[in-house]
Write a protein that holds these residues in place. Structure first.
Motif, PDB file in Angstrom:
ATOM      1  N   ASP A  61     -68.406 -15.949  18.432  1.00  0.00           N
ATOM      2  CA  ASP A  61     -68.109 -14.609  18.937  1.00  0.00           C
ATOM      3  C   ASP A  61     -67.179 -14.687  20.151  1.00  0.00           C
ATOM      4  N   VAL A  62     -66.760 -13.534  20.648  1.00  0.00           N
ATOM      5  CA  VAL A  62     -65.768 -13.460  21.725  1.00  0.00           C
ATOM      6  C   VAL A  62     -66.235 -14.211  22.972  1.00  0.00           C
ATOM      7  N   HIS A  63     -67.495 -14.057  23.335  1.00  0.00           N
ATOM      8  CA  HIS A  63     -68.014 -14.736  24.530  1.00  0.00           C
ATOM      9  C   HIS A  63     -68.020 -16.254  24.342  1.00  0.00           C
ATOM     10  N   GLN A  64     -68.343 -16.703  23.143  1.00  0.00           N
ATOM     11  CA  GLN A  64     -68.324 -18.141  22.851  1.00  0.00           C
ATOM     12  C   GLN A  64     -66.898 -18.679  22.898  1.00  0.00           C
ATOM     13  N   VAL A  65     -65.945 -17.907  22.386  1.00  0.00           N
ATOM     14  CA  VAL A  65     -64.539 -18.337  22.405  1.00  0.00           C
ATOM     15  C   VAL A  65     -64.049 -18.459  23.845  1.00  0.00           C
ATOM     16  N   LYS A  66     -64.395 -17.486  24.682  1.00  0.00           N
ATOM     17  CA  LYS A  66     -64.005 -17.564  26.102  1.00  0.00           C
ATOM     18  C   LYS A  66     -64.597 -18.811  26.751  1.00  0.00           C
ATOM     19  N   THR A  67     -65.850 -19.098  26.430  1.00  0.00           N
ATOM     20  CA  THR A  67     -66.508 -20.289  26.984  1.00  0.00           C
ATOM     21  C   THR A  67     -65.822 -21.556  26.500  1.00  0.00           C
ATOM     22  N   ILE A  68     -65.448 -21.611  25.223  1.00  0.00           N
ATOM     23  CA  ILE A  68     -64.747 -22.779  24.686  1.00  0.00           C
ATOM     24  C   ILE A  68     -63.424 -22.966  25.422  1.00  0.00           C
ATOM     25  N   PHE A  69     -62.673 -21.870  25.646  1.00  0.00           N
ATOM     26  CA  PHE A  69     -61.406 -21.960  26.374  1.00  0.00           C
ATOM     27  C   PHE A  69     -61.627 -22.447  27.806  1.00  0.00           C
ATOM     28  N   GLN A  70     -62.712 -21.992  28.433  1.00  0.00           N
ATOM     29  CA  GLN A  70     -63.003 -22.413  29.803  1.00  0.00           C
ATOM     30  C   GLN A  70     -63.414 -23.879  29.870  1.00  0.00           C
ATOM     31  N   LYS A  71     -64.258 -24.317  28.952  1.00  0.00           N
ATOM     32  CA  LYS A  71     -64.788 -25.681  28.982  1.00  0.00           C
ATOM     33  C   LYS A  71     -63.802 -26.713  28.442  1.00  0.00           C
ATOM     34  N   CYS A  72     -63.052 -26.362  27.397  1.00  0.00           N
ATOM     35  CA  CYS A  72     -62.168 -27.326  26.733  1.00  0.00           C
ATOM     36  C   CYS A  72     -60.699 -27.149  27.117  1.00  0.00           C
ATOM     37  N   GLY A  73     -60.415 -26.113  27.894  1.00  0.00           N
ATOM     38  CA  GLY A  73     -59.033 -25.836  28.254  1.00  0.00           C
ATOM     39  C   GLY A  73     -58.388 -24.927  27.228  1.00  0.00           C
ATOM     40  N   VAL A  74     -57.262 -24.374  27.616  1.00  0.00           N
ATOM     41  CA  VAL A  74     -56.521 -23.508  26.706  1.00  0.00           C
ATOM     42  C   VAL A  74     -55.855 -24.387  25.661  1.00  0.00           C
ATOM     43  N   PRO A  75     -55.987 -24.024  24.391  1.00  0.00           N
ATOM     44  CA  PRO A  75     -55.391 -24.862  23.344  1.00  0.00           C
ATOM     45  C   PRO A  75     -53.877 -24.940  23.467  1.00  0.00           C
ATOM     46  N   GLY A  76     -53.322 -26.087  23.097  1.00  0.00           N
ATOM     47  CA  GLY A  76     -51.882 -26.309  23.189  1.00  0.00           C
ATOM     48  C   GLY A  76     -51.127 -25.835  21.970  1.00  0.00           C
ATOM     49  N   VAL A  77     -51.815 -25.601  20.872  1.00  0.00           N
ATOM     50  CA  VAL A  77     -51.195 -25.141  19.643  1.00  0.00           C
ATOM     51  C   VAL A  77     -51.853 -23.819  19.280  1.00  0.00           C
ATOM     52  N   PHE A  78     -51.049 -22.823  18.990  1.00  0.00           N
ATOM     53  CA  PHE A  78     -51.592 -21.510  18.682  1.00  0.00           C
ATOM     54  C   PHE A  78     -51.318 -21.165  17.231  1.00  0.00           C
ATOM     55  N   LEU A  79     -52.192 -20.371  16.649  1.00  0.00           N
ATOM     56  CA  LEU A  79     -51.950 -19.869  15.310  1.00  0.00           C
ATOM     57  C   LEU A  79     -50.718 -18.979  15.366  1.00  0.00           C
ATOM     58  N   SER A  80     -49.934 -18.958  14.327  1.00  0.00           N
ATOM     59  CA  SER A  80     -48.646 -18.269  14.338  1.00  0.00           C
ATOM     60  C   SER A  80     -48.746 -16.801  14.733  1.00  0.00           C
ATOM     61  N   ASP A  81     -49.820 -16.131  14.354  1.00  0.00           N
ATOM     62  CA  ASP A  81     -49.931 -14.711  14.681  1.00  0.00           C
ATOM     63  C   ASP A  81     -50.476 -14.455  16.078  1.00  0.00           C
ATOM     64  N   GLU A  82     -50.958 -15.462  16.759  1.00  0.00           N
ATOM     65  CA  GLU A  82     -51.592 -15.265  18.057  1.00  0.00           C
ATOM     66  C   GLU A  82     -50.622 -14.811  19.146  1.00  0.00           C
ATOM     67  N   LEU A  83     -49.384 -15.259  19.098  1.00  0.00           N
ATOM     68  CA  LEU A  83     -48.432 -14.897  20.139  1.00  0.00           C
ATOM     69  C   LEU A  83     -47.816 -13.532  19.901  1.00  0.00           C
ATOM     70  N   GLU A  84     -48.120 -12.915  18.761  1.00  0.00           N
ATOM     71  CA  GLU A  84     -47.553 -11.617  18.426  1.00  0.00           C
ATOM     72  C   GLU A  84     -48.527 -10.468  18.632  1.00  0.00           C
ATOM     73  N   LYS A  85     -49.763 -10.744  18.982  1.00  0.00           N
ATOM     74  CA  LYS A  85     -50.787  -9.711  19.119  1.00  0.00           C
ATOM     75  C   LYS A  85     -50.567  -8.905  20.394  1.00  0.00           C
ATOM     76  N   SER A  86     -50.811  -7.617  20.326  1.00  0.00           N
ATOM     77  CA  SER A  86     -50.648  -6.783  21.505  1.00  0.00           C
ATOM     78  C   SER A  86     -51.957  -6.618  22.275  1.00  0.00           C
ATOM     79  N   ASP A  87     -53.097  -6.806  21.632  1.00  0.00           N
ATOM     80  CA  ASP A  87     -54.386  -6.664  22.293  1.00  0.00           C
ATOM     81  C   ASP A  87     -54.864  -7.978  22.876  1.00  0.00           C
TER      82      ASP A  87
END
Length: 82
Positions: A49-75
């Motif tokens: 879920d969203v809270h788990q994803v935020k925790t993963i980003f905090q603990k493991c760092g921001v990922p260096g590779v993004f899914l192709s649609d991730e950089l195009e999202k407005s939200d």
């Protein structure tokens, strides 16, 4: 410092593994998440879920590779990287 927008939404395990570039080594990905298991918690169904994803980003760092649609999202949530 640069800003990268990543949508903070529920992700499947495989999507996160892809973002972190660990598709070739799923055991290493599992070990990485197991180190932070108490903070992340159990996955519900196929998604973190969203809270788990935020925790993963905090603990493991921001990922260096993004899914192709991730950089195009407005939200997207803005995450600052160095």
């Amino acid at each position: 410092m640069s800003s990268v927008k990543i949508e903070c939404r529920p992700y499947k395990n495989k999507e996160l593994r892809t973002m972190y570039g660990m598709n070739e080594n799923p055991k290493a990905w599992k070990k990485l998440l197991d180190r932070h298991k108490d903070a992340i918690g159990e996955r519900k169904g196929q998604f973190y879920d969203v809270h788990q994803v935020k925790t993963i980003f905090q603990k493991c760092g921001v990922p260096g590779v993004f899914l192709s649609d991730e950089l195009e999202k407005s939200d997207s949530a803005t995450i600052t990287t160095t």
